[in-house]
Design an enzyme around this catalytic site. Structure first.
Site, PDB file in Angstrom:
ATOM      1  N   ASN A  10       3.144   1.053 -15.830  1.00 44.75           N
ATOM      2  CA  ASN A  10       1.934   0.277 -15.566  1.00 44.75           C
ATOM      3  C   ASN A  10       1.075   0.171 -16.835  1.00 44.75           C
ATOM      4  OD1 ASN A  10      -0.949   0.015 -14.875  1.00 44.75           O
ATOM      5  ND2 ASN A  10      -0.177  -0.088 -12.773  1.00 44.75           N
ATOM      6  N   ASP A  68      -0.202  11.123  -9.713  1.00 41.26           N
ATOM      7  CA  ASP A  68      -0.035  10.581  -8.366  1.00 41.26           C
ATOM      8  C   ASP A  68      -1.426  10.542  -7.743  1.00 41.26           C
ATOM      9  OD1 ASP A  68       1.784   9.475  -6.487  1.00 41.26           O
ATOM     10  OD2 ASP A  68       1.408  11.206  -5.214  1.00 41.26           O
ATOM     11  N   SER A  69      -1.691   9.487  -7.018  1.00 42.86           N
ATOM     12  CA  SER A  69      -3.049   9.328  -6.492  1.00 42.86           C
ATOM     13  C   SER A  69      -3.026   8.588  -5.174  1.00 42.86           C
ATOM     14  CB  SER A  69      -3.898   8.548  -7.506  1.00 42.86           C
ATOM     15  OG  SER A  69      -3.335   7.279  -7.738  1.00 42.86           O
ATOM     16  N   TYR A 148      -7.011  -0.298  -2.730  1.00 45.59           N
ATOM     17  CA  TYR A 148      -8.103  -0.188  -1.764  1.00 45.59           C
ATOM     18  C   TYR A 148      -9.483  -0.449  -2.376  1.00 45.59           C
ATOM     19  CZ  TYR A 148      -4.449   1.952   1.057  1.00 45.59           C
ATOM     20  OH  TYR A 148      -3.291   2.174   1.759  1.00 45.59           O
ATOM     21  N   LYS A 169     -15.875   1.273 -13.104  1.00 46.29           N
ATOM     22  CA  LYS A 169     -14.928   2.058 -12.303  1.00 46.29           C
ATOM     23  C   LYS A 169     -14.362   3.215 -13.126  1.00 46.29           C
ATOM     24  CE  LYS A 169     -10.568   2.060  -9.897  1.00 46.29           C
ATOM     25  NZ  LYS A 169      -9.344   1.375  -9.519  1.00 46.29           N
ATOM     26  N   HIS A 174     -11.335   8.705 -10.060  1.00 46.81           N
ATOM     27  CA  HIS A 174     -10.540   9.924  -9.848  1.00 46.81           C
ATOM     28  C   HIS A 174      -9.574  10.139 -11.013  1.00 46.81           C
ATOM     29  CE1 HIS A 174      -8.870   6.302  -8.253  1.00 46.81           C
ATOM     30  NE2 HIS A 174      -7.703   6.827  -7.919  1.00 46.81           N
TER      31      HIS A 174
HETATM   32  P1  IMP Z   1      -0.180   5.556  -7.684  1.00 44.55           P
HETATM   33  O1  IMP Z   1      -0.585   6.975  -7.842  1.00 44.55           O
HETATM   34  O2  IMP Z   1      -0.556   4.726  -8.879  1.00 44.55           O
HETATM   35  O3  IMP Z   1       1.240   5.409  -7.257  1.00 44.55           O
HETATM   36  O4  IMP Z   1      -1.080   4.951  -6.506  1.00 44.55           O
HETATM   37  C1  IMP Z   1      -0.762   5.131  -5.156  1.00 44.55           C
HETATM   38  C2  IMP Z   1      -1.542   4.181  -4.279  1.00 44.55           C
HETATM   39  O5  IMP Z   1      -2.845   4.730  -4.030  1.00 44.55           O
HETATM   40  C3  IMP Z   1      -1.802   2.812  -4.858  1.00 44.55           C
HETATM   41  O6  IMP Z   1      -0.732   1.935  -4.608  1.00 44.55           O
HETATM   42  C4  IMP Z   1      -3.060   2.395  -4.109  1.00 44.55           C
HETATM   43  O7  IMP Z   1      -2.746   1.937  -2.825  1.00 44.55           O
HETATM   44  C5  IMP Z   1      -3.814   3.710  -3.983  1.00 44.55           C
HETATM   45  N1  IMP Z   1      -4.723   3.908  -5.131  1.00 44.55           N
HETATM   46  C6  IMP Z   1      -4.632   4.866  -6.090  1.00 44.55           C
HETATM   47  N2  IMP Z   1      -5.624   4.751  -6.996  1.00 44.55           N
HETATM   48  C7  IMP Z   1      -6.355   3.696  -6.592  1.00 44.55           C
HETATM   49  C8  IMP Z   1      -7.521   3.050  -7.138  1.00 44.55           C
HETATM   50  O8  IMP Z   1      -8.078   3.424  -8.182  1.00 44.55           O
HETATM   51  N3  IMP Z   1      -7.974   1.985  -6.445  1.00 44.55           N
HETATM   52  C9  IMP Z   1      -7.406   1.524  -5.317  1.00 44.55           C
HETATM   53  N4  IMP Z   1      -6.325   2.059  -4.774  1.00 44.55           N
HETATM   54  C10 IMP Z   1      -5.790   3.149  -5.410  1.00 44.55           C
END
Ligand code: IMP
Length: 188
Positions: A10, A68-69, A148, A169, A174
């Site tokens: 990304n 991971d988030s 979101y 932001k 986070h």
């Molecule tokens: P990843 O950790 O980048 O794989 O994020 C996992 C999922 O969590 C994303 O596809 C979003 O649905 C949600 N998410 C994580 N961080 C954010 C954010 O900063 N804004 C909005 N959605 C988030």
């Protein structure tokens, strides 16, 4: 400069990690011609980040970082949590629509985004976490960000992440908070 490989392709994430970890050259798997795709089978953000950091280390032999988030909603016992990306099985808009449906009629709409970042170099595993708090709106507001963001009203900013600028932001997110914590731990 010490090289470190981020377990993500990304571009936005890569830029954020590069900006925050100034003492490191942050590479992507693509920079090393590595195809990286691993299934996130963990039940916590930490487990998923460790799975990704270790799997990438096996492929590149260099120190790695993985994050991971997700979104955790109090009235839904922390859901969608690690299933945030796959909550509805559809698009971001579908995820948001499902979330608003699940919360319809509920008065407690408090929620937080959580992020866990793991560093792994074959010996040392370093973990850092960050969170940002707010509540889920009744309807989407704003077109910025991703996921979101349009339905997450930030306590810190007084508006949704979707209505915030990228800089606003990033000042409270986070991921940024986890990165600050990680940077401090890696210095130790
Ligand atoms: P990843 O950790 O980048 O794989 O994020 C996992 C999922 O969590 C994303 O596809 C979003 O649905 C949600 N998410 C994580 N961080 C954010 C954010 O900063 N804004 C909005 N959605 C988030």
């Amino acid at each position: 400069m010490k090289r470190i490989v981020l377990a993500s392709g990304n571009a936005g994430k890569l830029a954020e990690f590069r900006a925050m970890l100034k003492g490191y050259e942050v590479l992507s798997p693509k920079d090393l011609n590595i195809e990286f795709d691993v299934e996130e089978t963990g039940s916590t953000f930490y487990e998923n980040a460790v799975i990704k950091a270790k799997a990438l280390y096996e492929l590149c032999g260099l120190p790695t970082l993985a994050d991971d988030s997700g979104l955790c909603v109090d009235a839904l016992n922390g859901a969608p949590g690690v299933f945030s990306a796959r909550y509805s099985g559809g698009s971001d808009a579908d995820n948001n629509a499902k979330l608003l449906r699940e919360l319809s009629g509920k008065t407690d709409r408090s929620a937080h985004f959580a992020c866990c970042i793991v560093y792994y170099d074959g010996e040392r595993t370093v973990e850092a976490t960050g969170a940002t708090y707010g509540r889920i709106t009744e309807k989407a507001d704003g077109v910025g960000g991703f996921g979101y963001d349009p339905v997450f009203f930030s306590d810190d900013l007084g508006k949704t992440f979707g209505a915030a600028t990228e800089a606003e932001k990033n000042s409270v997110s986070h991921r940024a908070r986890a990165l600050v914590a990680l940077d401090a731990k890696l210095e130790m």
